[in-house]
Enzyme design. Structure first.
Site, PDB file in Angstrom:
ATOM      1  N   CYS A   1      12.052  17.274 -42.417  1.00 31.67           N
ATOM      2  CA  CYS A   1      10.629  17.188 -42.755  1.00 31.67           C
ATOM      3  C   CYS A   1       9.830  18.362 -42.205  1.00 31.67           C
ATOM      4  O   CYS A   1       8.805  18.733 -42.783  1.00 31.67           O
ATOM      5  CB  CYS A   1      10.048  15.849 -42.308  1.00 31.67           C
ATOM      6  N   ASP A   2      10.271  18.989 -41.121  1.00 31.07           N
ATOM      7  CA  ASP A   2       9.565  20.150 -40.576  1.00 31.07           C
ATOM      8  C   ASP A   2       9.396  21.245 -41.633  1.00 31.07           C
ATOM      9  O   ASP A   2       8.416  21.989 -41.628  1.00 31.07           O
ATOM     10  CB  ASP A   2      10.325  20.771 -39.404  1.00 31.07           C
ATOM     11  N   ALA A   3      10.380  21.342 -42.518  1.00 34.09           N
ATOM     12  CA  ALA A   3      10.377  22.397 -43.535  1.00 34.09           C
ATOM     13  C   ALA A   3       9.146  22.320 -44.431  1.00 34.09           C
ATOM     14  O   ALA A   3       8.754  23.319 -45.041  1.00 34.09           O
ATOM     15  CB  ALA A   3      11.642  22.306 -44.387  1.00 34.09           C
ATOM     16  N   LEU A   4       8.519  21.148 -44.514  1.00 31.20           N
ATOM     17  CA  LEU A   4       7.369  20.991 -45.390  1.00 31.20           C
ATOM     18  C   LEU A   4       6.111  21.656 -44.838  1.00 31.20           C
ATOM     19  O   LEU A   4       5.109  21.780 -45.555  1.00 31.20           O
ATOM     20  CB  LEU A   4       7.115  19.506 -45.672  1.00 31.20           C
ATOM     21  N   TYR A   5       6.160  22.085 -43.597  1.00 29.86           N
ATOM     22  CA  TYR A   5       5.107  22.954 -43.070  1.00 29.86           C
ATOM     23  C   TYR A   5       5.489  24.415 -43.222  1.00 29.86           C
ATOM     24  O   TYR A   5       4.637  25.261 -43.491  1.00 29.86           O
ATOM     25  CB  TYR A   5       4.852  22.663 -41.590  1.00 29.86           C
TER      26      TYR A   5
END
Length: 369
Positions: free
Chosen positions: A158-162
């Site tokens: 989910c970090d990748a969505l930033y």
């Protein structure tokens, strides 16, 4: 009672503080802004003087520079823009070599913002090529994280969505080419459909946590992981055109997440590293909390979140964050690099924590204005 006497009584009441005159309200706003700017500059300047042993285009720094660019845009402090311009020149406006990894795209965001300030096309030539490669390959996304040798080529955590979606959105602003928005939109919802828990209004960090439970038997939703997501949502929505077909879906997800997070705020105004199990690691954490403060302030300013509910949440969060800032300007209680909730201490700091704090401070300035 004469008209003159009425006016005299009103002036006396205003002067006594029983009513707030326009001048008094303006003075209060100026004082509040000065205090936010003071804190913003203290944290920014401390962080600029303290390095980590990484390339300055690594994602740690990329996340910090997203906050530093927001600080420049909110305050007009030329030093902050110059810092990014000097960085771009040093690295020739390039990312790290692992160009398919979402983390490599974090630095594209401040680089593209700098281009929008200066207008030199050389500043985005390489980064545009990087994003064009993603669009050109046209292979099916595989968002499994566990047992996937290509997991870092897709937004499987989910970090990748930033890190990546706002880079695509900003490239749309820089070029006017909608293909960047369309790629971002398609892959956001592929990842979201896999990682988002609709019933909780929160994101799993990756598929290793689908069935995992905390010490006290709760689902594991990592604070900073959800901070990355809602921060990414705010940055995408800042750019996404009002008539873009899936904008209502982005807004709905943003509002649902914000409401879920508001209900999980702790008494000190911040959030624990394990969102649903505050007892496992009871000390509240700064980086996730700063992203929540930023995103909620953005949501109120853009009329997506209810002021009556969220202004008190934002105020408490900002107050709590500043209790974690040392007199020198170090933002402490920042969880170190990881992928799940863990313990923290007052001496823990990281560049991405300061970046999130600067985003929150900059957004508060815009909200107060």
């Amino acid at each position: 009672m004469s008209k003159g006497l009425k006016q005299f009584i009103i002036l006396m009441i205003v002067g006594s503080g029983m009513l707030s005159s326009p001048w008094a309200l303006q003075a209060q706003k100026v004082a509040a802004n000065k205090e936010v700017i003071k804190q913003l500059e203290k944290v920014a300047d401390w962080q600029l003087q303290h390095d980590k042993p990484h390339e300055k285009i690594y994602w740690h720094y990329g996340a910090f520079y997203t906050g530093l660019m927001a600080a420049y845009e909110a305050t007009g402090n030329q030093r902050y823009l110059d810092e990014i311009l000097d960085l771009g020149k040093k690295y020739k406006w390039k990312t790290r070599d692992n160009v398919f990894h979402a983390d490599a795209h974090t630095i594209i965001q401040p680089f593209t913002d700098a281009f929008l300030q200066v207008g030199d096309s050389a500043m985005i030539a390489y980064t545009q090529w990087v994003l064009d490669m993603h669009i050109a390959r046209q292979s099916k996304a595989d968002v499994r994280h566990e047992n996937n040798p290509y997991k870092f080529e897709w937004w499987t955590w989910c970090d990748a969505l930033y890190m990546s979606p706002p880079a695509f959105a900003k490239m749309y602003v820089a070029t006017g080419d909608q293909k960047y928005l369309d790629y971002m939109n398609e892959h956001w919802w592929i990842s979201s459909d896999y990682l988002y828990d609709e019933s909780e209004g929160l994101f799993y960090r990756d598929d290793r946590f689908f069935e995992a439970k905390s010490k006290n038997g709760e689902k594991i939703f990592w604070s900073r992981g959800n901070g990355w997501v809602i921060g990414g949502l705010a940055r995408v929505l800042e750019i996404l055109p009002k008539d873009y077909p899936t904008r209502p879906k982005f807004e709905q997800q943003f509002v649902q997440m914000a409401n879920s997070l508001a209900d999980l705020q702790q008494k000190d105004g911040l959030w624990t590293t394990s969102l649903l199990d505050a007892e496992e690691f009871p000390i509240t954490e700064s980086s996730g909390s700063a992203f929540f403060c930023y995103a909620m302030a953005w949501g109120v300013r853009n009329d997506l979140l209810d002021q009556e509910k969220f202004i008190p949440v934002i105020k408490k969060a900002w107050k709590g964050l500043n209790k974690h800032v040392s007199k020198e300007g170090m933002l402490g209680y920042v969880q170190q690099v990881g992928s799940k909730p863990e313990a923290i201490s007052a001496d823990d700091w990281q560049l991405y924590g300061s970046g999130a704090y600067l985003l929150a401070a900059a957004e508060l300035l815009k909200l107060q204005d």
